[in-house]
Design an enzyme around this catalytic site. Structure first.
Site, PDB file in Angstrom:
ATOM      1  N   GLU A 293       0.871  -1.180   0.000  1.00  0.00           N
ATOM      2  CA  GLU A 293       0.000   0.000   0.000  1.00  0.00           C
ATOM      3  C   GLU A 293       0.906   1.227   0.000  1.00  0.00           C
ATOM      4  O   GLU A 293       1.403   1.641   1.040  1.00  0.00           O
ATOM      5  CB  GLU A 293      -0.909   0.006   1.242  1.00  0.00           C
ATOM      6  CG  GLU A 293      -1.960  -1.066   1.256  1.00  0.00           C
ATOM      7  CD  GLU A 293      -3.066  -0.830   0.242  1.00  0.00           C
ATOM      8  OE1 GLU A 293      -3.066   0.241  -0.405  1.00  0.00           O
ATOM      9  OE2 GLU A 293      -3.923  -1.705   0.103  1.00  0.00           O
ATOM     10  N   CYS A 327      -2.280   9.161   2.251  1.00  0.00           N
ATOM     11  CA  CYS A 327      -1.990   8.618   0.921  1.00  0.00           C
ATOM     12  C   CYS A 327      -3.132   8.925  -0.042  1.00  0.00           C
ATOM     13  O   CYS A 327      -2.950   8.927  -1.259  1.00  0.00           O
ATOM     14  CB  CYS A 327      -1.738   7.113   0.987  1.00  0.00           C
ATOM     15  SG  CYS A 327      -3.073   6.178   1.759  1.00  0.00           S
TER      16      CYS A 327
END
Length: 538
Positions: A293, A327
Protein backbone atom coordinates in the site's frame (compact mmCIF):
# COMPACT_ATOMS: atom_id res chain seq x y z
CA UNK A 1 21.09 -3.15 27.85
CA UNK A 2 19.88 -4.83 31.00
CA UNK A 3 16.18 -4.53 31.66
CA UNK A 4 13.83 -5.21 34.51
CA UNK A 5 10.04 -5.11 34.41
CA UNK A 6 7.26 -3.66 36.51
CA UNK A 7 3.50 -3.94 36.15
CA UNK A 8 1.56 -1.09 34.53
CA UNK A 9 -2.06 -0.17 35.19
CA UNK A 10 -3.25 -1.28 31.76
CA UNK A 11 -4.50 -4.82 32.10
CA UNK A 12 -1.56 -5.97 34.24
CA UNK A 13 0.75 -5.85 31.24
CA UNK A 14 4.45 -5.63 31.86
CA UNK A 15 6.46 -2.60 30.92
CA UNK A 16 10.16 -1.98 31.15
CA UNK A 17 12.15 0.14 33.53
CA UNK A 18 15.73 0.77 32.52
CA UNK A 19 18.67 -0.36 34.58
CA UNK A 20 20.95 1.67 32.30
CA UNK A 21 19.48 5.12 31.56
CA UNK A 22 19.55 6.67 28.12
CA UNK A 23 20.18 10.37 27.50
CA UNK A 24 17.67 12.23 29.69
CA UNK A 25 15.74 15.41 29.06
CA UNK A 26 14.88 17.75 31.90
CA UNK A 27 11.19 17.12 31.26
CA UNK A 28 9.08 14.76 29.25
CA UNK A 29 5.44 15.27 28.35
CA UNK A 30 4.61 11.86 29.78
CA UNK A 31 5.57 13.18 33.21
CA UNK A 32 3.49 16.35 32.97
CA UNK A 33 0.11 16.85 34.62
CA UNK A 34 -1.40 17.98 31.31
CA UNK A 35 -0.56 14.66 29.68
CA UNK A 36 -1.11 12.33 32.61
CA UNK A 37 -3.47 10.28 30.40
CA UNK A 38 -0.35 8.78 28.87
CA UNK A 39 0.52 7.22 32.23
CA UNK A 40 -2.85 6.72 33.85
CA UNK A 41 -4.86 5.50 30.85
CA UNK A 42 -2.35 4.05 28.40
CA UNK A 43 0.27 2.66 30.80
CA UNK A 44 3.17 4.57 29.23
CA UNK A 45 6.13 5.87 31.19
CA UNK A 46 9.29 7.86 30.60
CA UNK A 47 11.03 4.70 29.33
CA UNK A 48 9.17 2.04 27.40
CA UNK A 49 10.09 -1.25 25.78
CA UNK A 50 9.36 -1.60 22.07
CA UNK A 51 9.43 -5.39 21.85
CA UNK A 52 6.56 -7.66 22.88
CA UNK A 53 6.03 -11.38 22.43
CA UNK A 54 4.27 -12.01 25.73
CA UNK A 55 7.03 -10.21 27.61
CA UNK A 56 8.12 -6.60 27.19
CA UNK A 57 11.81 -6.31 26.32
CA UNK A 58 14.11 -4.46 23.93
CA UNK A 59 17.84 -4.52 23.25
CA UNK A 60 18.04 -2.04 20.35
CA UNK A 61 18.63 1.69 20.26
CA UNK A 62 16.66 3.95 22.58
CA UNK A 63 14.78 6.68 20.71
CA UNK A 64 12.88 9.70 21.96
CA UNK A 65 9.49 10.46 20.45
CA UNK A 66 8.97 14.17 19.82
CA UNK A 67 5.61 15.84 19.33
CA UNK A 68 5.22 17.74 16.06
CA UNK A 69 2.80 20.01 17.94
CA UNK A 70 5.62 21.92 19.65
CA UNK A 71 8.77 19.83 19.31
CA UNK A 72 8.69 18.67 22.92
CA UNK A 73 9.91 15.18 23.88
CA UNK A 74 7.08 12.86 24.89
CA UNK A 75 8.83 9.72 26.13
CA UNK A 76 11.51 7.19 25.19
CA UNK A 77 11.24 3.75 23.61
CA UNK A 78 13.90 1.07 23.40
CA UNK A 79 13.55 -0.45 19.95
CA UNK A 80 14.05 -3.99 18.76
CA UNK A 81 17.42 -5.16 17.62
CA UNK A 82 17.59 -7.62 14.74
CA UNK A 83 18.21 -10.33 17.33
CA UNK A 84 15.07 -9.23 19.19
CA UNK A 85 13.14 -9.41 15.94
CA UNK A 86 14.17 -12.98 15.18
CA UNK A 87 13.34 -14.08 18.73
CA UNK A 88 9.88 -12.51 18.42
CA UNK A 89 9.24 -14.28 15.11
CA UNK A 90 10.27 -17.60 16.61
CA UNK A 91 7.85 -17.06 19.47
CA UNK A 92 5.07 -16.03 17.08
CA UNK A 93 5.49 -19.12 14.94
CA UNK A 94 5.36 -21.32 18.01
CA UNK A 95 2.08 -19.65 18.99
CA UNK A 96 0.71 -20.17 15.48
CA UNK A 97 0.79 -23.96 15.90
CA UNK A 98 -2.11 -23.67 18.36
CA UNK A 99 -3.74 -20.45 17.14
CA UNK A 100 -4.35 -21.81 13.63
CA UNK A 101 -6.42 -24.66 15.12
CA UNK A 102 -8.76 -22.34 17.03
CA UNK A 103 -12.09 -22.30 15.14
CA UNK A 104 -12.50 -19.13 13.09
CA UNK A 105 -15.62 -17.91 14.98
CA UNK A 106 -13.70 -18.24 18.25
CA UNK A 107 -10.85 -16.23 16.75
CA UNK A 108 -13.51 -13.71 15.79
CA UNK A 109 -14.64 -13.55 19.41
CA UNK A 110 -11.12 -12.51 20.44
CA UNK A 111 -11.11 -9.79 17.77
CA UNK A 112 -14.53 -8.65 19.04
CA UNK A 113 -13.05 -8.20 22.50
CA UNK A 114 -10.14 -6.24 21.02
CA UNK A 115 -12.65 -3.92 19.38
CA UNK A 116 -14.42 -3.43 22.70
CA UNK A 117 -11.13 -2.66 24.44
CA UNK A 118 -10.31 -0.08 21.77
CA UNK A 119 -13.70 1.53 22.34
CA UNK A 120 -12.80 1.88 26.01
CA UNK A 121 -9.47 3.54 25.22
CA UNK A 122 -10.61 5.49 22.15
CA UNK A 123 -10.29 8.94 23.72
CA UNK A 124 -6.78 8.61 25.25
CA UNK A 125 -5.42 6.60 22.33
CA UNK A 126 -6.80 9.11 19.84
CA UNK A 127 -5.24 11.89 21.86
CA UNK A 128 -1.87 10.12 21.73
CA UNK A 129 -2.16 9.86 17.95
CA UNK A 130 -2.73 13.62 17.75
CA UNK A 131 0.16 14.32 20.11
CA UNK A 132 2.67 12.01 18.43
CA UNK A 133 1.61 12.11 14.77
CA UNK A 134 0.14 15.63 14.61
CA UNK A 135 -3.34 15.09 13.14
CA UNK A 136 -6.24 16.96 14.70
CA UNK A 137 -8.02 15.40 17.64
CA UNK A 138 -11.14 14.35 15.76
CA UNK A 139 -8.95 12.56 13.21
CA UNK A 140 -6.95 10.86 15.95
CA UNK A 141 -10.11 9.50 17.56
CA UNK A 142 -11.49 8.67 14.12
CA UNK A 143 -8.44 6.58 13.37
CA UNK A 144 -9.01 4.48 16.48
CA UNK A 145 -12.64 4.12 15.38
CA UNK A 146 -11.41 2.66 12.08
CA UNK A 147 -9.67 -0.10 14.04
CA UNK A 148 -12.89 -0.65 16.00
CA UNK A 149 -14.90 -0.82 12.78
CA UNK A 150 -12.61 -3.35 11.11
CA UNK A 151 -12.81 -5.49 14.26
CA UNK A 152 -16.59 -5.51 13.89
CA UNK A 153 -16.23 -6.39 10.23
CA UNK A 154 -13.75 -9.17 10.96
CA UNK A 155 -16.04 -10.72 13.56
CA UNK A 156 -18.72 -11.21 10.92
CA UNK A 157 -16.13 -12.37 8.42
CA UNK A 158 -15.00 -15.10 10.81
CA UNK A 159 -18.28 -16.89 10.13
CA UNK A 160 -18.45 -16.15 6.43
CA UNK A 161 -15.24 -16.72 4.48
CA UNK A 162 -15.81 -19.93 2.63
CA UNK A 163 -14.40 -22.18 -0.02
CA UNK A 164 -16.30 -23.71 -2.94
CA UNK A 165 -17.69 -27.02 -4.06
CA UNK A 166 -17.08 -27.32 -7.80
CA UNK A 167 -18.40 -29.89 -10.30
CA UNK A 168 -15.91 -32.65 -11.02
CA UNK A 169 -15.70 -34.25 -14.46
CA UNK A 170 -14.85 -37.61 -12.87
CA UNK A 171 -17.50 -39.94 -11.42
CA UNK A 172 -17.71 -40.18 -7.63
CA UNK A 173 -15.21 -37.36 -7.16
CA UNK A 174 -15.60 -34.08 -5.27
CA UNK A 175 -13.72 -30.95 -6.32
CA UNK A 176 -13.32 -28.37 -3.54
CA UNK A 177 -11.55 -25.15 -2.65
CA UNK A 178 -10.51 -24.39 0.92
CA UNK A 179 -8.76 -21.38 2.41
CA UNK A 180 -6.19 -21.81 5.18
CA UNK A 181 -4.02 -19.29 7.06
CA UNK A 182 -0.67 -18.36 5.53
CA UNK A 183 1.17 -18.44 8.88
CA UNK A 184 3.09 -15.40 10.13
CA UNK A 185 2.19 -11.95 8.80
CA UNK A 186 4.69 -9.11 9.05
CA UNK A 187 3.00 -5.70 9.22
CA UNK A 188 5.07 -2.59 8.47
CA UNK A 189 3.09 0.63 8.96
CA UNK A 190 3.70 4.32 8.30
CA UNK A 191 3.57 7.36 10.58
CA UNK A 192 0.48 8.93 9.05
CA UNK A 193 -1.94 6.20 10.19
CA UNK A 194 -0.16 4.61 13.16
CA UNK A 195 -3.29 2.82 14.45
CA UNK A 196 -5.74 2.20 11.60
CA UNK A 197 -3.46 0.49 9.10
CA UNK A 198 -2.26 -1.97 11.71
CA UNK A 199 -5.90 -2.59 12.60
CA UNK A 200 -6.92 -3.21 8.99
CA UNK A 201 -4.24 -5.86 8.70
CA UNK A 202 -4.20 -7.46 12.13
CA UNK A 203 -7.98 -7.89 12.57
CA UNK A 204 -8.38 -9.71 9.25
CA UNK A 205 -5.16 -11.64 9.70
CA UNK A 206 -6.22 -12.87 13.15
CA UNK A 207 -9.62 -14.19 12.11
CA UNK A 208 -7.93 -15.86 9.15
CA UNK A 209 -5.78 -17.79 11.64
CA UNK A 210 -2.43 -16.04 11.35
CA UNK A 211 -0.06 -14.55 13.90
CA UNK A 212 1.18 -10.98 13.44
CA UNK A 213 4.55 -9.31 13.90
CA UNK A 214 4.24 -5.52 13.77
CA UNK A 215 6.95 -2.99 12.99
CA UNK A 216 5.43 0.44 13.46
CA UNK A 217 6.87 3.67 12.08
CA UNK A 218 10.07 4.77 13.85
CA UNK A 219 8.63 8.23 14.55
CA UNK A 220 5.40 7.01 16.23
CA UNK A 221 6.74 4.33 18.59
CA UNK A 222 4.57 5.25 21.57
CA UNK A 223 1.41 4.66 19.58
CA UNK A 224 2.70 1.20 18.61
CA UNK A 225 3.42 0.40 22.25
CA UNK A 226 0.06 1.71 23.47
CA UNK A 227 -1.94 -0.22 20.86
CA UNK A 228 -0.01 -3.40 21.61
CA UNK A 229 -0.71 -3.02 25.34
CA UNK A 230 -4.44 -2.82 24.64
CA UNK A 231 -4.41 -5.85 22.33
CA UNK A 232 -2.17 -7.80 24.70
CA UNK A 233 -4.55 -7.21 27.61
CA UNK A 234 -7.29 -9.03 25.67
CA UNK A 235 -5.00 -11.90 24.71
CA UNK A 236 -3.84 -12.27 28.30
CA UNK A 237 -7.41 -12.31 29.62
CA UNK A 238 -8.19 -15.20 27.26
CA UNK A 239 -4.98 -17.15 27.99
CA UNK A 240 -3.74 -16.64 24.44
CA UNK A 241 0.01 -16.17 23.88
CA UNK A 242 0.97 -12.54 23.49
CA UNK A 243 3.11 -13.45 20.50
CA UNK A 244 -0.07 -13.95 18.45
CA UNK A 245 0.14 -10.14 18.12
CA UNK A 246 3.83 -9.42 18.58
CA UNK A 247 5.62 -6.08 18.33
CA UNK A 248 9.15 -5.45 17.06
CA UNK A 249 9.25 -1.66 17.03
CA UNK A 250 12.37 -0.67 15.18
CA UNK A 251 14.12 1.02 12.31
CA UNK A 252 15.27 0.15 8.83
CA UNK A 253 17.31 -2.84 9.99
CA UNK A 254 14.23 -4.55 11.45
CA UNK A 255 12.19 -3.84 8.32
CA UNK A 256 14.90 -5.27 6.10
CA UNK A 257 15.16 -8.35 8.29
CA UNK A 258 11.40 -8.88 8.07
CA UNK A 259 11.35 -8.59 4.26
CA UNK A 260 14.20 -11.09 3.94
CA UNK A 261 12.81 -13.53 6.52
CA UNK A 262 11.41 -16.78 5.10
CA UNK A 263 9.60 -17.31 8.41
CA UNK A 264 7.33 -14.40 7.46
CA UNK A 265 4.81 -15.72 4.95
CA UNK A 266 3.24 -12.38 4.07
CA UNK A 267 4.67 -8.88 4.41
CA UNK A 268 2.11 -6.08 4.42
CA UNK A 269 4.00 -2.85 3.74
CA UNK A 270 2.58 0.67 3.89
CA UNK A 271 4.86 3.52 2.92
CA UNK A 272 6.38 5.43 0.04
CA UNK A 273 6.67 4.07 -3.49
CA UNK A 274 10.45 4.10 -3.27
CA UNK A 275 10.59 2.14 -0.01
CA UNK A 276 7.79 -0.15 -1.16
CA UNK A 277 9.68 -1.05 -4.31
CA UNK A 278 12.64 -2.13 -2.22
CA UNK A 279 10.45 -4.10 0.17
CA UNK A 280 8.54 -5.79 -2.64
CA UNK A 281 11.71 -6.84 -4.46
CA UNK A 282 13.21 -8.21 -1.24
CA UNK A 283 10.13 -10.28 -0.46
CA UNK A 284 9.75 -11.51 -4.03
CA UNK A 285 13.42 -12.54 -4.16
CA UNK A 286 12.58 -15.25 -1.60
CA UNK A 287 9.21 -16.01 -3.28
CA UNK A 288 7.29 -14.59 -0.34
CA UNK A 289 3.92 -12.87 -0.53
CA UNK A 290 3.63 -9.10 -0.22
CA UNK A 291 0.76 -6.67 0.15
CA UNK A 292 1.89 -3.19 -0.87
CA UNK A 293 0.00 0.00 0.00
CA UNK A 294 2.12 2.84 -1.33
CA UNK A 295 1.74 6.43 -2.50
CA UNK A 296 -1.01 8.29 -4.32
CA UNK A 297 -0.97 11.36 -6.55
CA UNK A 298 -4.72 11.70 -6.42
CA UNK A 299 -7.00 13.90 -8.50
CA UNK A 300 -10.52 15.31 -8.44
CA UNK A 301 -12.07 16.14 -11.83
CA UNK A 302 -14.65 18.92 -11.83
CA UNK A 303 -16.91 18.93 -14.88
CA UNK A 304 -19.02 21.85 -16.02
CA UNK A 305 -22.22 20.48 -14.45
CA UNK A 306 -20.66 19.89 -11.02
CA UNK A 307 -22.18 21.17 -7.78
CA UNK A 308 -19.61 23.83 -6.87
CA UNK A 309 -20.56 23.87 -3.18
CA UNK A 310 -19.86 20.15 -2.94
CA UNK A 311 -16.61 20.54 -4.88
CA UNK A 312 -15.27 23.22 -2.54
CA UNK A 313 -16.11 21.31 0.64
CA UNK A 314 -14.79 18.02 -0.73
CA UNK A 315 -11.55 19.55 -1.97
CA UNK A 316 -10.92 21.38 1.28
CA UNK A 317 -11.45 18.18 3.27
CA UNK A 318 -9.29 16.01 1.02
CA UNK A 319 -6.48 18.47 0.27
CA UNK A 320 -6.09 20.03 3.72
CA UNK A 321 -7.07 17.14 6.02
CA UNK A 322 -4.19 15.57 8.00
CA UNK A 323 -2.03 18.43 6.65
CA UNK A 324 -1.91 16.71 3.27
CA UNK A 325 -0.28 13.62 4.76
CA UNK A 326 -2.82 10.98 3.74
CA UNK A 327 -1.99 8.62 0.92
CA UNK A 328 -5.50 9.54 -0.31
CA UNK A 329 -4.95 13.32 -0.13
CA UNK A 330 -6.16 15.28 -3.17
CA UNK A 331 -3.05 16.72 -4.78
CA UNK A 332 -4.43 17.66 -8.21
CA UNK A 333 -7.69 19.49 -8.95
CA UNK A 334 -8.62 19.17 -12.63
CA UNK A 335 -11.30 21.79 -13.35
CA UNK A 336 -13.37 22.32 -16.50
CA UNK A 337 -12.36 25.63 -18.05
CA UNK A 338 -15.87 27.06 -17.65
CA UNK A 339 -15.71 26.65 -13.85
CA UNK A 340 -11.99 27.14 -13.32
CA UNK A 341 -12.07 30.74 -12.04
CA UNK A 342 -15.25 30.24 -9.99
CA UNK A 343 -13.96 27.15 -8.19
CA UNK A 344 -10.58 28.68 -7.43
CA UNK A 345 -12.13 31.90 -6.14
CA UNK A 346 -14.34 29.92 -3.78
CA UNK A 347 -11.47 27.67 -2.69
CA UNK A 348 -9.18 30.61 -2.00
CA UNK A 349 -11.81 32.10 0.29
CA UNK A 350 -12.31 28.75 2.04
CA UNK A 351 -8.56 28.25 2.50
CA UNK A 352 -8.35 31.65 4.16
CA UNK A 353 -10.77 30.47 6.85
CA UNK A 354 -8.86 27.31 7.78
CA UNK A 355 -7.79 27.44 11.41
CA UNK A 356 -4.17 26.32 11.75
CA UNK A 357 -2.80 25.38 15.14
CA UNK A 358 -2.51 22.92 17.97
CA UNK A 359 -4.27 19.74 16.85
CA UNK A 360 -5.32 19.01 20.44
CA UNK A 361 -7.45 22.15 20.58
CA UNK A 362 -11.08 22.14 19.51
CA UNK A 363 -11.75 24.02 16.28
CA UNK A 364 -8.36 23.38 14.71
CA UNK A 365 -8.67 22.08 11.15
CA UNK A 366 -5.01 21.96 10.14
CA UNK A 367 -2.34 20.67 12.48
CA UNK A 368 1.41 20.45 11.91
CA UNK A 369 3.40 18.46 9.44
CA UNK A 370 4.99 15.45 11.07
CA UNK A 371 8.62 16.59 11.13
CA UNK A 372 11.11 19.12 9.84
CA UNK A 373 11.88 17.03 6.77
CA UNK A 374 8.24 17.32 5.72
CA UNK A 375 8.51 21.11 6.04
CA UNK A 376 11.59 21.08 3.85
CA UNK A 377 9.81 18.95 1.25
CA UNK A 378 6.93 21.47 1.29
CA UNK A 379 9.32 24.34 0.68
CA UNK A 380 11.22 22.48 -2.01
CA UNK A 381 8.03 21.60 -3.89
CA UNK A 382 6.88 25.22 -3.90
CA UNK A 383 10.26 26.44 -5.11
CA UNK A 384 10.20 23.87 -7.91
CA UNK A 385 6.65 24.90 -8.80
CA UNK A 386 7.73 28.52 -9.20
CA UNK A 387 10.74 27.54 -11.32
CA UNK A 388 8.49 25.48 -13.57
CA UNK A 389 6.12 28.40 -14.19
CA UNK A 390 3.61 28.04 -11.38
CA UNK A 391 2.09 30.76 -9.24
CA UNK A 392 0.94 30.53 -5.63
CA UNK A 393 -2.72 31.48 -5.44
CA UNK A 394 -2.81 31.31 -1.65
CA UNK A 395 -0.69 30.02 1.21
CA UNK A 396 2.90 29.04 0.63
CA UNK A 397 4.40 30.08 3.96
CA UNK A 398 6.00 28.24 6.85
CA UNK A 399 4.59 29.59 10.09
CA UNK A 400 6.97 30.81 12.81
CA UNK A 401 7.18 29.36 16.29
CA UNK A 402 7.55 25.85 17.68
CA UNK A 403 6.12 22.92 15.76
CA UNK A 404 6.02 22.18 12.04
CA UNK A 405 3.19 24.35 10.77
CA UNK A 406 2.66 25.48 7.18
CA UNK A 407 -0.10 27.19 5.26
CA UNK A 408 -2.34 25.12 2.98
CA UNK A 409 -1.40 26.11 -0.54
CA UNK A 410 -2.97 26.25 -4.01
CA UNK A 411 -0.66 26.44 -7.03
CA UNK A 412 -1.85 27.48 -10.49
CA UNK A 413 -0.27 27.90 -13.91
CA UNK A 414 1.39 24.50 -14.25
CA UNK A 415 0.78 21.85 -16.87
CA UNK A 416 -0.28 18.33 -15.89
CA UNK A 417 3.10 16.94 -16.95
CA UNK A 418 5.18 19.38 -14.90
CA UNK A 419 7.70 17.39 -12.85
CA UNK A 420 6.50 18.84 -9.54
CA UNK A 421 2.89 17.96 -10.36
CA UNK A 422 3.94 14.45 -11.31
CA UNK A 423 5.53 13.72 -7.95
CA UNK A 424 3.80 13.11 -4.66
CA UNK A 425 4.64 15.65 -1.95
CA UNK A 426 3.31 14.76 1.50
CA UNK A 427 2.09 18.27 2.36
CA UNK A 428 -1.05 20.42 1.91
CA UNK A 429 -0.23 21.53 -1.65
CA UNK A 430 -2.95 21.47 -4.31
CA UNK A 431 -2.15 21.89 -8.01
CA UNK A 432 -5.04 23.41 -9.99
CA UNK A 433 -5.21 22.23 -13.61
CA UNK A 434 -7.60 23.00 -16.44
CA UNK A 435 -9.42 20.61 -18.77
CA UNK A 436 -11.96 20.97 -21.59
CA UNK A 437 -13.83 17.68 -21.26
CA UNK A 438 -14.00 14.42 -19.34
CA UNK A 439 -11.68 12.60 -21.74
CA UNK A 440 -8.92 15.16 -21.18
CA UNK A 441 -9.55 15.01 -17.43
CA UNK A 442 -9.25 11.22 -17.44
CA UNK A 443 -5.98 11.44 -19.35
CA UNK A 444 -4.61 13.83 -16.73
CA UNK A 445 -5.91 11.69 -13.86
CA UNK A 446 -4.28 8.57 -15.30
CA UNK A 447 -1.09 10.33 -16.38
CA UNK A 448 0.88 9.79 -13.15
CA UNK A 449 2.79 6.80 -11.81
CA UNK A 450 0.45 6.10 -8.92
CA UNK A 451 -3.11 4.84 -9.10
CA UNK A 452 -4.64 4.97 -5.64
CA UNK A 453 -7.81 7.08 -5.56
CA UNK A 454 -9.70 9.47 -7.80
CA UNK A 455 -13.02 11.28 -8.06
CA UNK A 456 -15.22 13.10 -10.56
CA UNK A 457 -17.93 15.64 -9.81
CA UNK A 458 -20.76 15.56 -12.30
CA UNK A 459 -24.55 15.15 -12.49
CA UNK A 460 -24.40 13.33 -15.85
CA UNK A 461 -25.04 9.61 -15.40
CA UNK A 462 -23.51 8.73 -18.77
CA UNK A 463 -20.25 10.40 -17.70
CA UNK A 464 -20.38 8.53 -14.40
CA UNK A 465 -20.38 5.20 -16.20
CA UNK A 466 -17.66 6.37 -18.57
CA UNK A 467 -15.58 7.34 -15.52
CA UNK A 468 -15.98 4.01 -13.72
CA UNK A 469 -15.63 1.88 -16.87
CA UNK A 470 -12.65 0.49 -18.79
CA UNK A 471 -11.89 3.84 -20.45
CA UNK A 472 -12.14 5.74 -17.17
CA UNK A 473 -10.01 6.09 -14.06
CA UNK A 474 -7.17 3.57 -13.70
CA UNK A 475 -7.12 3.87 -9.90
CA UNK A 476 -8.07 1.27 -7.34
CA UNK A 477 -10.61 3.66 -5.80
CA UNK A 478 -12.92 5.45 -8.23
CA UNK A 479 -15.35 7.92 -6.63
CA UNK A 480 -18.21 10.08 -7.85
CA UNK A 481 -19.24 13.30 -6.09
CA UNK A 482 -17.21 12.57 -2.95
CA UNK A 483 -13.58 13.37 -2.02
CA UNK A 484 -10.59 11.15 -2.79
CA UNK A 485 -10.12 10.47 0.94
CA UNK A 486 -12.46 8.95 3.50
CA UNK A 487 -12.72 5.37 2.20
CA UNK A 488 -15.11 3.02 3.99
CA UNK A 489 -13.81 -0.17 5.58
CA UNK A 490 -16.40 -2.30 3.77
CA UNK A 491 -14.67 -1.91 0.42
CA UNK A 492 -11.23 -3.17 -0.56
CA UNK A 493 -8.67 -0.38 -0.06
CA UNK A 494 -5.69 -0.08 -2.37
CA UNK A 495 -4.43 1.05 -5.73
CA UNK A 496 -2.78 0.16 -9.00
CA UNK A 497 0.52 0.89 -10.75
CA UNK A 498 3.16 2.33 -8.39
CA UNK A 499 0.65 2.26 -5.54
CA UNK A 500 1.51 -1.42 -5.34
CA UNK A 501 -1.64 -3.36 -6.22
CA UNK A 502 -2.38 -4.54 -2.68
CA UNK A 503 -5.83 -4.52 -1.08
CA UNK A 504 -6.67 -4.18 2.60
CA UNK A 505 -9.83 -3.91 4.68
CA UNK A 506 -13.15 -5.02 3.16
CA UNK A 507 -14.62 -6.97 0.25
CA UNK A 508 -12.42 -10.01 -0.45
CA UNK A 509 -9.18 -8.44 0.85
CA UNK A 510 -9.08 -11.26 3.44
CA UNK A 511 -7.82 -13.61 0.72
CA UNK A 512 -4.38 -12.01 0.86
CA UNK A 513 -3.97 -13.41 4.39
CA UNK A 514 -4.79 -16.99 3.38
CA UNK A 515 -3.58 -19.68 1.01
CA UNK A 516 -5.96 -21.48 -1.32
CA UNK A 517 -6.01 -25.25 -1.61
CA UNK A 518 -7.71 -27.01 -4.52
CA UNK A 519 -8.84 -30.42 -3.27
CA UNK A 520 -9.97 -33.50 -5.18
CA UNK A 521 -11.55 -36.34 -3.20
CA UNK A 522 -12.23 -39.74 -4.72
CA UNK A 523 -15.08 -41.29 -2.72
CA UNK A 524 -15.67 -44.22 -5.10
CA UNK A 525 -14.02 -47.55 -5.91
CA UNK A 526 -12.61 -46.65 -9.33
CA UNK A 527 -9.50 -44.62 -10.18
CA UNK A 528 -10.04 -42.74 -13.44
CA UNK A 529 -6.98 -40.79 -14.61
CA UNK A 530 -6.88 -37.42 -16.28
CA UNK A 531 -6.77 -37.15 -20.08
CA UNK A 532 -8.33 -40.60 -20.49
CA UNK A 533 -5.12 -42.45 -19.64
CA UNK A 534 -5.67 -46.11 -18.81
CA UNK A 535 -3.17 -48.16 -16.79
CA UNK A 536 -3.75 -51.90 -16.52
CA UNK A 537 -1.77 -54.45 -14.53
CA UNK A 538 -1.82 -58.21 -14.83
Amino acid sequence: MALRCAVSRLGGIQRCAFAKPAVRFSSLLVDSTEHKFLRDDLGLSADNCGVFDGTWTGQGATVTSYSPVDGQPIARVTQASVEDYHRVVKSAREAWVKWRMVPAPMRGEIVRQIGDALREYKAPLGRLVSLEMGKILVEGAGEVQEYVDICDYAVGLSRMFAGKVLPSERPEHALLEQWNPVGAVGIITAFNFPVAVYGWNSALSMVCGNVNVWKGAPSTPLTSVAVTKIVASVLDKNDIPGSVCALAQGGLDVGQAMCADENINLVSFTGSCQAGRQAGVAVQSRFGKSLLELGGNNAIIVLEDADVDMVVRATLFAAVGTAGQRCTTTRRLIIHSSLYDTVLQRLKKAYGQVRIGNPLEAGTLLGPLHNQKAVENYQEALEDAKKQGGSILCGGEVLPGPGHYVQPTIVTGLSADSPVVQRETFAPILYALKCENLEEGIAMNNGVDQGLTSSVFTRDISRVFQWIGPAGSDCGIVNVNIPTSGAEIGGAFGGEKHTGGGRESGSDAWRAYMRRSTITINHGNELPFAQGIVINFD
